[in-house]
Design an enzyme around this catalytic site. Structure first.
Site, short mmCIF file in Angstrom:
data_model
loop_
_atom_site.label_atom_id
_atom_site.label_comp_id
_atom_site.label_asym_id
_atom_site.label_seq_id
_atom_site.Cartn_x
_atom_site.Cartn_y
_atom_site.Cartn_z
CB CYS A 3 -0.88 -0.01 1.24
SG CYS A 3 -1.90 1.47 1.43
CG HIS A 62 -5.53 -2.11 -1.32
ND1 HIS A 62 -4.46 -2.69 -0.67
CD2 HIS A 62 -5.32 -0.77 -1.23
CE1 HIS A 62 -3.66 -1.74 -0.19
NE2 HIS A 62 -4.16 -0.57 -0.54
CD GLU A 63 -6.59 1.60 -4.05
OE1 GLU A 63 -6.77 2.57 -3.31
OE2 GLU A 63 -5.47 1.09 -4.23
CG HIS A 113 -7.29 2.97 1.13
ND1 HIS A 113 -6.50 3.21 2.23
CD2 HIS A 113 -6.48 2.37 0.22
CE1 HIS A 113 -5.27 2.76 2.00
NE2 HIS A 113 -5.23 2.24 0.79
ZN ZN Z 1 -3.58 1.37 -0.08
#
Ligand code: ZN
Length: 196
Positions: free
Chosen positions: A110, A152-153, A156
């Site tokens: 990341c 993953h995004e 966030h």
């Molecule tokens: Zn990330």
């Protein structure tokens, strides 16, 4: 403009984000922000960037995976990861509409956890609905590495970092990963690091 990428420990990475209206998406400030996020992602370089990473608590993501990012990865490793280039695109207010239970485990990094990498289980296949930069609805059916990037995004946007989902005994520096683990099968890596 290249934006500063916040690092793990910064409170904004843990804050919940708000949706953008169609009017806001089409506004000059948000269009400029999207442009700067694309520039920042490419400069890093990274395959995705979410607005909280540059200090904006908004449901906005940019994604692009280029073949030039994987020139040091063997064809075998790319095939295992089901990693193929993904053209630049923007996701706003994304919702995961379907997530297959089947999970795959690979090392994942990341831009907000600079210098480190670790094994993260992710669903192999997901479906996402979102708006694009023109405030038009888009539907995505993704699998393999692209599905991983999306998960993953979108994490966030919910204040979740990959370290939260990581098999923590696999957390390591990037140089150690390259020197000792890059070409090893994940099953063997997990056995050695006792992460089961
Ligand atoms: Zn990330």
């Amino acid at each position: 403009m290249i934006l500063h990428i916040l690092q793990i420990g910064h409170p904004l990475l843990r804050k919940s984000t708000r949706q953008l209206s169609s009017e806001e998406i089409l506004s000059e400030p948000i269009q400029a922000l999207i442009f700067s996020m694309c520039e920042t992602m490419r400069a890093a370089p990274g395959v995705g960037l979410a607005a909280p990473q540059i200090g904006e608590s908004l449901q906005l993501i940019v994604i692009e995976d280029k073949s030039e990012y994987t020139t040091n990865t063997s064809a075998e490793q790319l095939a295992l990861r089901e990693r193929k280039p993904v053209p630049l695109h923007i996701l706003i207010n994304p919702k995961i509409t379907e997530k297959k239970i089947e999970k795959v485990e690979f090392f994942e990094a990341c831009l907000s956890v600079e210098g480190y990498i670790g094994v993260v289980p992710r669903s192999l296949i997901i479906s996402v609905e979102a708006l694009n930069e023109k405030a038009e609805p888009i539907s995505i059916n993704a699998r393999g590495w692209y599905a991983r990037i999306l998960q993953h995004e979108i994490d966030h946007l919910n204040g979740i970092l990959c370290t939260d989902r990581m098999k923590i005994s696999t957390l390591m520096t990037c140089p150690n990963y390259i020197e000792h683990w890059l070409e090893k099968p994940i099953s063997e890596t997990l056995k050695i690091l006792d992460a089961e």
